[in-house]
Each structure stands twice: as structure tokens, then as C-alpha cells.
Scaffold this motif. Structure first.
Motif, PDB file in Angstrom:
ATOM      1  N   ASP A  29      -9.795  15.710 -54.893  1.00 59.74           N
ATOM      2  CA  ASP A  29      -9.259  15.676 -53.517  1.00 59.74           C
ATOM      3  C   ASP A  29     -10.439  15.497 -52.569  1.00 59.74           C
ATOM      4  O   ASP A  29     -10.849  16.417 -51.863  1.00 59.74           O
ATOM      5  CB  ASP A  29      -8.503  16.975 -53.243  1.00 59.74           C
ATOM      6  N   ASN A  32     -10.280  16.363 -48.819  1.00 58.06           N
ATOM      7  CA  ASN A  32      -9.999  17.757 -48.475  1.00 58.06           C
ATOM      8  C   ASN A  32      -8.653  17.921 -47.760  1.00 58.06           C
ATOM      9  O   ASN A  32      -8.538  18.584 -46.716  1.00 58.06           O
ATOM     10  CB  ASN A  32     -11.124  18.331 -47.598  1.00 58.06           C
ATOM     11  N   THR A  33      -7.607  17.299 -48.340  1.00 55.33           N
ATOM     12  CA  THR A  33      -6.280  17.464 -47.751  1.00 55.33           C
ATOM     13  C   THR A  33      -5.684  18.818 -48.097  1.00 55.33           C
ATOM     14  O   THR A  33      -4.819  19.324 -47.375  1.00 55.33           O
ATOM     15  CB  THR A  33      -5.335  16.358 -48.243  1.00 55.33           C
ATOM     16  N   GLY A  34      -6.059  19.394 -49.226  1.00 57.39           N
ATOM     17  CA  GLY A  34      -5.572  20.692 -49.625  1.00 57.39           C
ATOM     18  C   GLY A  34      -4.192  20.704 -50.230  1.00 57.39           C
ATOM     19  O   GLY A  34      -3.650  21.772 -50.515  1.00 57.39           O
ATOM     20  N   ASN A  35      -3.603  19.543 -50.477  1.00 58.56           N
ATOM     21  CA  ASN A  35      -2.258  19.492 -51.057  1.00 58.56           C
ATOM     22  C   ASN A  35      -2.276  19.372 -52.581  1.00 58.56           C
ATOM     23  O   ASN A  35      -1.226  19.203 -53.197  1.00 58.56           O
ATOM     24  CB  ASN A  35      -1.471  18.324 -50.464  1.00 58.56           C
ATOM     25  N   GLY A  36      -3.465  19.412 -53.169  1.00 54.29           N
ATOM     26  CA  GLY A  36      -3.573  19.351 -54.616  1.00 54.29           C
ATOM     27  C   GLY A  36      -3.435  17.958 -55.195  1.00 54.29           C
ATOM     28  O   GLY A  36      -3.368  17.808 -56.420  1.00 54.29           O
ATOM     29  N   ASP A  38      -4.931  14.397 -56.156  1.00 58.31           N
ATOM     30  CA  ASP A  38      -6.242  13.801 -56.412  1.00 58.31           C
ATOM     31  C   ASP A  38      -6.287  12.372 -55.913  1.00 58.31           C
ATOM     32  O   ASP A  38      -5.268  11.668 -55.832  1.00 58.31           O
ATOM     33  CB  ASP A  38      -6.546  13.820 -57.916  1.00 58.31           C
ATOM     34  N   LYS A  85     -19.238  20.737 -53.870  1.00 54.81           N
ATOM     35  CA  LYS A  85     -19.683  21.394 -52.639  1.00 54.81           C
ATOM     36  C   LYS A  85     -21.173  21.138 -52.482  1.00 54.81           C
ATOM     37  O   LYS A  85     -22.006  21.975 -52.810  1.00 54.81           O
ATOM     38  CB  LYS A  85     -19.380  22.883 -52.713  1.00 54.81           C
ATOM     39  N   GLU A  91     -17.874  24.855 -47.522  1.00 52.58           N
ATOM     40  CA  GLU A  91     -17.377  24.742 -48.878  1.00 52.58           C
ATOM     41  C   GLU A  91     -16.434  23.570 -49.034  1.00 52.58           C
ATOM     42  O   GLU A  91     -15.672  23.495 -50.006  1.00 52.58           O
ATOM     43  CB  GLU A  91     -16.667  26.039 -49.291  1.00 52.58           C
ATOM     44  N   MET A  92     -16.490  22.636 -48.100  1.00 56.92           N
ATOM     45  CA  MET A  92     -15.699  21.417 -48.197  1.00 56.92           C
ATOM     46  C   MET A  92     -16.273  20.519 -49.309  1.00 56.92           C
ATOM     47  O   MET A  92     -17.472  20.542 -49.613  1.00 56.92           O
ATOM     48  CB  MET A  92     -15.699  20.671 -46.866  1.00 56.92           C
TER      49      MET A  92
END
Length: 869
Positions: A29, A32-36, A38, A85, A91-92
Motif C-alpha cells: 500500500d 498509504n490509503t490504509g484500506n489494506g 496493495d 518506513k 511511520e508512513m
């Protein structure tokens, strides 16, 4: 269509003629959308970076325009892409791109679009590191147990590990004994780097040991390390796997243990984190990539392994659970979650075929149409079968697909040799249209052609092509034969086969004797002499050899001298009353060409006179002693050549070892004294050059010796044929047994090949009992220790031919037979020849050829006065 074919969910082809490798594919990802979900990140050796987010409308769709989120040309070749990272203070996730001389870290972000074109994606360079050494690969992780950030370790081509703490360079260490870089991985549980060296050993290095070791300014240990100050870089554990590794992967599904997976060229290894083998699997194919992942069964691990047969195998530990077919050879494989579809297998080929697929057994929608049923007429089928059997029987009787006359009429090959010298012309005349015609000319060395290959793309019907070339002698010795061969390969097109049916025609031609020898002065004495008996009155040598008589010796019609261009002399004498001809020379092998030429010209002379019952015979002893001397000389040169090559190999190894030591000294910033290494290098170099010259000289001598041996072999075969009055078929068998090779090679030589052929003849058609027929011959040919066995077999062959044995290759030859003399009925008792020594056999049965004239006396006279009774 295979039921277990990988189902194509989404695929595309990247670029045009771009190249990719196992480090060029990554799934993460990255924005870094955070929706899981890839994204697929791909880098190429052409410098293109692409990011995809597949959204197929239906399974099997190709890439749409909106699937490509980003494509940018970074100019430098991309060796590897990783996501982690990598930026301090956050931590993005960021993208690390490894170039050959640079490491770049980018942030990937998307901007919400206001129109139907969708979101806008861009990358921003956060920082970069210029590398002092050429990079090979990299790995990342929380080195030293740091939390919330990832550090990067890059392995250079010359075996140096460079550690970067995000924006800053930490340290660099040379791996001890590194020659070629191997795959590199980081184990977070043991905090160590694992790689495979050029010695085929899996090696593990603790991060703490690397961090506290002495700085790697140079490869060699410094003087401080030798005296004990400073930390020395030592390996934690090693394991020899016996082959080069393709890739390494560290898997840790539970906190208590982790596994090290190593993919070799022929085996797949799973190791514990302390280096012990947990299990291994021998592969029956050549793998290209692999990926371990979590298994549904507790305590087991699944592994995807792609191979060069376009197959993807799925193993649960060492058990094959699934095999599926891919449309390309994968060099990288990943598993991720794309578009809410978990477990998508992403593969990348070296030419840019990117495919997302899943495993399944979806049935094919294609159904074969039903065949229309009809009633069979068995009577008609029986008649058709009988007709076909007649055709097959006729073909088997002719034993040829095409009639021989038709093949001969397709292309006629004829050769004409100039009677004065070496000019040869070959004429091709075809009846039908031919294509891909290639004419090849072959002569025996040291004869050389001015042109040996001629090609014609097409010849229309009823065409004539003539090519001319010359032959000349290149060497100080005589060839074993004056016969050349013209071979034509061509294709005849047909209605069914437009490309043509390949066929071959050939034509032989004889070169003039003047090509290799000139008129010479007859010699009265010689070391080697032969006498050929005939059943007709002697013929004047002037009429047989009109071009070799000197003007001052026209009255000497019964003696003639020949001088070969190599320098040797041969004298030919004809008896006036005894119907005999004597050939004598100082070299045994030089008797062959003149003897053969004499017999051929005598046969041609009497054929022109209309006499058909002319025959030649030989009543002396077969000159085996002289023949054995040539065999021993040839074998000695072979042994000498092997010894010289072994010495040359040893000196070459020594030379390279000295070079490596000198190179290490010169690379050192504070070089140590050379300690006379330069003198040793110069001396070794001179020895290598001298040995190379000796090898070349020995090869030239061996080639000349083999040519002389072939001439002597032709002469011995001729004398055996005249002695025992062998037919043409039996002489052909002797020639096949004694002359199996055109030249010696390192793998196969003349002595062992001839010995195997003679052993087969003595075991089959010339065997004296069923006990000999039961002997098994050695299936492997190798250079013998000496020539005693070969000489014994040659002597036995002549002995059994003298007792009435005859050469035959039919299946009946293997049956026990009783050898009788021609015209006799009684059996001949076997002598104890086989039990004697070789020297005794050859001395008692076949006398020395220097005393040949004692058995068939021809009075010695002056060569200038002729031979008289």
C-alpha cells in the motif's frame, strides 16, 4: 486446455523490449490509503517505474488506462524496489528504488481528481544516497531492534554491505572471502543478515558484529586486526548447500521461531534460524523464483515455486499440493490483496509480462462438436485395407521411397582433374528444379583447397554449373590419399513439400601424382623393400609413368625414381622376365603412394589392352615390425601431449594465484612488500609460454605422425588383401576397422578405437571357439597404458587370416566356425600363437620386412641396369 491452468484475472505487457529481474516487483500500500489494498510497483532495467492498481470489469480483462496510477522514467536502471518506513519522523510507507550507483527514497501520493480522469498520482524525492560502489541488491528491516523505522542494507558487487540509517550512512563492511554477490535477506528475530557466498555456503552475520567490526576501508585485514586490536568480522553460522542460490526469504509466522528458505538451482531448503536443515526438497526442474507464505494448516508453510517450464508449483513443506500452468516464465512472484480479492498471485517475466491470477479449476466453456454418426461398410473397408497393404509391401520390396534412377537423374555431379597439375573443375547438371544447393570439397591433409564451399540458391531445370578450384600441398610430408570427394546437398521441391526433400549426391576424383612428387634419382639401396607379383608380362615403366622419366635415362625402362616434395626418395624397379615389381624407400610409409599408384596404373593399362584376368599378389611377410614402430611413435606423442597439457594447466593455476596475490597487494592503501612475487610471476609467465609452444609443436608432430600412420595402414591393408586375395567387401571391413578416424581428438584416439574394432572381429567372424564369442568388450574407450594389446590383436588378425579365416559382418559370423584353408576340407590345428609374447609372435610368424627378399628372391642388381633373373 489444462484444467489446472492459472486463471488470468488481469494482465498487461510492460513497455517495448524492456528487461526485468526478481527484484523489480513489489506489492504494498505504497500511497498509504490504509484500506489494506496493495498496489503493484514494477521497475525495469530501462529505468521506468510503474505503479498499477488493477480494476478489471470481468476476469481476464487487460489493463485499462485508469489501472496505471503512475509511470515515470528515472533514467538509471532500476535493480530493486522495496516499500517500508524509510523516512525519519514518520511511520508512513515510502518507496526505495535501488540503482546501480544510487539509492533513492520517494513518497507516493494521490490527489483527488475533479473530473472524470480520476485521481492524480505523483512521487516526491525525499532523499538519495550516491553509492561509491556498484550495487547488486538490498534488504531492509529494523536492524538492531529499532522500532518504528526501517534501515536499508545494500550489497555491492564486490561483496561490501553498506548500511543506511534512513537519511544518513551508518557503516560499510566487507564480507570475508567474498568473490561474487549472492541473494541477501534480513532476519528480524535473530537480527542477522543471511546470504549465500560463491563457495555455495549459506552464511549468517549478526548485525551487532557488523556494527562493531573494524571499518571496511579495504578488503584485507589491517595490521591492527592482525595484532588483536579492533573487532574482527566473523560469521555466526554457515551451511554448505553445494549449489548456487537463486533467492533467500525469511519467514516468521510465530514469535518463537523463524525459518530461512533458500532456493537453489536444483534443491529447495528450509533452515532453522540457527542454520540447521529443517527439510529440503529435490526439484526435477530448473526453478526461476519462489515465495513462501502462510499455510492454512498449523505448523506448515506453503511455498510458490516458478520454473522455466512455465509452471507454478505450490508445496506444503515438501509435499506438492498444486501445479498450474502460466503463459510465461516468471522471474518474480508475489501474493497480495488487490481490489478486495485476497491471495492474488502476481507474476512478472523477464520481458515484461505482468499477470494477476488465481488458482482454480473453472471448466472450459468449449465443447467439442458431436461427430455425425454413419453406418460403416465393412466390405469397402476390407478392400481399402488390402490395397494399402499391397502398397506397403511394394514399398518394402523396393526399400526406398524414391526410385534410385530418379534420384540419380535429379542431379549429376562430375569432376575433371587437369592431367598436368592441380586444377580441378566440378560440374553440376540438374534435370529438375532444385534449391539450396551446397557443394563441399574434401581432400586429405596436408593437401589444401583454394575453395571448399560453393552455394547456389536455385537452379532451374536443365542447367549446368561449373566451379573450379586448385589443390596444393601445405606441409613437408605426403598425404595418405590422392583421392578427393565432392559432396552436393540439395533440396528437391514437391507439391506436398514446397521447402523440398533433402538429398545428397557425391563424386570422387583422383589428383595427379605430380602434385606431391617429382622425378628423382633411383637409389640402389634402401631400408624398406616390397615385391609385388603379377600374372602378366612386365610393362615398361615409361608407359606407366610417362611424366616421371628423365631425358638422360630414356633407355632405362625398368627403373624409375620418385622424389616427394617432403624430401624422401622412392625407387621403382620392374623385372624384365619374372613379372615382378619392387618398390623400395628409406621410409616405410612412403612406399604406399607409389605402390598404390603402380597397381592402379597396371590395372588401367591392361583394361585398355582388353585383358580382364590381370591380378596382383603379395607372397612375402606382412611388415608388422615397421608398422608397429609407427604405432609406438604415434602413441608416444599422444602421451607426451597429455603430460604437456597437465603441466600447462598447473602453471596456469600457479600464474593466476600469483596474479591474485599481486592484485591484493596493489589494491591495499598501505601495500606490503612484494616479496619477489613479481619475479615469480615473470618466471611463471615464461614457463607458460614455453609450455604452450611445446604443446603446439607436439600437436603438429602428432598430426604429421597420424598422417604417416594412415599411409602405413593403407599399405598394410593393401598387402594383406593381396596376400590373402581378399574380396572388395573384406578389404572394406579392414579399412573400417583400421581407419575409423579422420584425426585424433582428446576424447578418442586411434589406438583404442582400432583395438575395439579388432577385438570385435576376433570375437565374431575370426573367433576360434565359442568361448571367445562369450567375451564382453569394454563399453568405454579410453587411452591405453601401452600398445602391447593392440599389437597382439593385429598379429592375431593376420594369423587367423592366414589360417583361412574370412571377414564378414553378417549375423551368421557370430556362430562358431571351423576355419579352413581355401580349397581344403580338413581342419587346421590352432597354434599356441595367442599364448606367446608379442615380440615372439611378430618375430617368428611375420619376419622383419628388411629380410623380406629372402623368402621371395629377386636378384639384386644395379638400379641403372634393371632387374634380371
Amino acid at each position: 486446455m489444462s484444467l489446472f491452468k492459472a486463471r488470468d484475472w488481469w494482465s498487461t505487457v510492460l513497455g517495448d523490449k524492456e528487461e526485468f529481474d526478481q527484484g523489480c516487483l513489489c506489492l504494498a500500500d505504497v500511497d498509504n490509503t490504509g484500506n489494506g489494498q496493495d498496489k503493484i510497483i514494477v521497475g525495469s532495467f530501462m529505468g521506468y517505474l510503474r505503479i498499477f492498481n488493477p480494476h478489471p470489469v470481468k476476469t481476464g480483462d487487460g489493463a485499462q488506462a485508469e489501472d496505471l496510477l503512475l509511470e515515470v522514467h528515472l533514467r538509471d536502471p532500476i535493480l530493486q524496489v522495496e516499500v517500508g518506513k524509510f523516512v525519519s519522523g514518520t511511520e508512513m510507507l515510502h518507496l526505495a528504488v535501488l540503482h546501480s550507483r544510487k539509492l533513492c527514497v520517494y513518497s507516493v501520493s494521490g490527489t483527488l481528481g475533479n473530473v472524470e480522469h480520476g485521481n492524480q498520482y505523483q512521487i516526491k524525492l525525499m532523499y538519495e544516497h550516491n553509492l561509491q560502489r556498484t550495487a547488486c541488491n538490498m534488504t531492509y528491516g529494523s536492524f538492531g531492534g529499532v522500532k518504528g523505522r526501517d534501515l536499508i542494507c545494500i550489497q555491492s558487487v564486490d561483496g561490501m554491505l553498506m548500511v543506511f540509517e534512513q537519511e544518513s550512512y551508518a557503516f560499510g563492511r566487507f564480507l570475508p572471502g567474498s568473490l561474487l554477490p549472492g541473494p541477501l535477506a534480513y532476519s528480524s528475530r535473530t537480527d542477522s543478515f543471511i546470504t549465500v557466498s560463491s563457495c555455495h555456503q549459506v552464511e549468517s552475520y549478526k548485525y551487532q558484529v557488523l556494527a562493531f567490526a573494524t571499518d571496511a576501508d579495504k578488503r584485507q585485514e589491517t595490521e591492527q586486526q592482525k595484532h588483536g586490536s579492533g573487532k574482527r568480522l566473523v560469521v555466526d553460522w554457515t551451511l554448505n548447500i553445494g549449489e548456487q542460490a537463486i533467492d533467500i526469504c525469511i519467514v516468521s509466522f510465530i514469535q518463537s521461531a523463524s525459518s530461512v528458505f533458500v532456493l537453489g538451482e536444483r534443491n529447495f531448503f528450509c533452515l532453522k534460524d540457527n542454520g540447521q536443515i529443517q527439510f529440503m526438497k529435490k526439484l526435477d526442474y530448473s526453478p526461476s523464483c519462489f515465495l513462501p507464505y502462510c499455510s492454512v494448516s498449523e505448523g506448515t508453510i506453503n511455498t510458490l515455486i516458478g520454473n522455466h517450464n512455465n509452471m507454478l508449483h505450490i508445496y506444503q513443506d515438501v509435499t506438492l499440493k498444486w501445479a498450474t500452468q502460466l503463459p510465461h516464465v516468471p522471474v518474480a512472484v508475489r501474493v497480495g490483496c488487490l481490489h478486495d480479492l485476497k491471495g492474488v498471485i502476481v507474476t512478472l517475466s523477464d520481458d515484461g509480462h505482468l499477470q494477476c491470477s488465481y488458482l482454480g479449476t473453472d471448466p472450459s466453456l468449449f465443447q467439442a462438436p458431436k461427430v455425425e454418426s454413419r453406418e460403416l461398410n465393412y466390405d469397402e473397408l476390407d478392400m481399402e485395407l488390402k490395397e494399402l497393404q499391397k502398397v506397403i509391401k511394394n514399398v518394402n520390396k523396393s526399400q526406398d521411397v524414391w526410385p534410385l534412377t530418379e534420384r540419380e537423374d535429379d542431379l549429376k555431379v562430375s569432376a575433371m582433374v587437369s592431367p598436368n597439375f592441380d586444377s580441378v573443375s566440378v560440374t553440376l547438371k540438374n534435370r529438375v528444379a532444385l534449391q539450396k544447393i551446397k557443394l563441399s570439397i574434401y581432400v586429405q591433409p596436408p593437401l589444401v583447397l583454394t575453395g571448399d564451399q560453393f552455394t547456389f540458391e536455385f537452379m532451374a531445370p536443365e542447367m549446368t554449373r561449373t566451379v573450379g578450384f586448385s589443390v596444393y600441398l601445405k606441409g613437408s610430408y605426403s598425404p595418405p590419399e590422392l583421392e578427393g570427394n565432392a559432396v552436393v546437398s540439395y533440396s528437391r521441391p514437391t507439391e506436398r513439400n514446397p521447402d523440398g526433400i533433402p538429398r545428397v549426391s557425391q563424386c570422387k576424383f583422383r589428383l595427379p601424382l605430380k602434385l606431391v612428387c617429382l622425378p628423382g634419382q633411383p637409389s640402389k639401396t634402401a631400408s624398406h623393400k616390397l615385391t609385388i607379383d603379377t600374372n602378366k608380362s612386365p610393362v615398361s615403366l615409361l608407359s606407366l609413368f610417362p611424366g616421371f622419366a628423365k631425358q638422360s635415362e630414356d633407355d632405362q625402362v625398368n627403373v624409375m625414381g620418385f622424389r616427394f616434395l617432403g624430401g624422401s626418395q622412392v625407387t621403382l624397379l620392374a623385372s624384365k622376365t619374372s613379372q615382378r615389381y619392387r618398390i623400395q624407400s628409406e621410409q616405410f610409409e612412403d612406399l604406399w603412394l607409389i605402390t598404390n599408384e603402380l597397381i592402379i596404373r597396371l590395372q588401367e593399362y591392361f583394361e585398355k589392352q582388353g585383358i580382364k584376368d590381370f591380378t596382383c599378389s603379395f607372397s612375402g611377410s606382412v611388415p608388422l615390425e615397421e608398422y608397429f614402430e609407427l604405432i609406438d611413435h604415434h602413441f608416444e606423442l599422444r602421451i607426451n601431449g597429455e603430460k604437456l597439457e597437465e603441466l600447462l594447466s598447473e602453471r596456469a593455476v600457479q600464474f593466476r594465484a600469483i596474479q591474485r596475490r599481486l592484485l591484493t597487494r596493489f589494491k591495499d592503501k598501505t601495500p606490503a612488500p612484494l616479496q619477489h612475487l613479481d619475479t615469480l610471476l615473470d618466471g611463471t609467465y615464461k614457463q607458460v609460454i614455453a609450455l604452450a609452444d611445446a604443446v603446439e609443436e607436439n600437436q603438429d608432430n602428432l598430426f604429421q605422425s597420424f598422417t604417416r600412420l594412415k599411409s602405413a595402414t593403407h599399405l598394410v591393408i593393401l598387402l594383406i588383401g593381396l596376400w590373402q586375395k581378399l574380396s572388395a567387401d573384406q578389404i572394406a571391413i579392414l579399412e573400417a576397422a583400421f581407419l575409423p578416424l579422420q584425426q585424433d581428438t582428446q576424447e578418442l584416439g586411434w589406438e583404442e578405437t582400432v583395438d575395439a574394432a579388432l577385438s570385435h572381429l576376433l570375437k565374431t567372424c575370426l573367433s576360434k571357439s565359442s568361448k571367445e564369442q562369450a567375451l564382453n568388450l569394454n563399453s568405454q574407450l579410453g587411452i591405453p597404458k601401452d600398445t602391447s594389446q593392440l599389437k597382439k590383436h593385429i598379429t592375431l588378425l593376420c594369423d587367423r587370416l592366414a589360417k583361412g579365416g574370412r571377414l564378414c559382418l553378417s549375423t551368421d559370423a557370430a556362430a562358431p566356425q571351423t576355419m579352413v584353408m581355401p580349397g581344403g576340407c580338413a581342419t587346421i590345428p590352432e597354434s599356441d600363437l595367442e599364448g606367446r609374447s608379442i615380440d615372439q609372435d611378430s618375430s617368428e610368424l611375420f619376419t622383419n620386412h628388411k629380410h623380406l627378399m629372402v623368402e621371395t628372391p629377386v636378384p639384386e642388381v644395379s638400379p641403372l641396369q634393371g632387374v634380371t633373373e
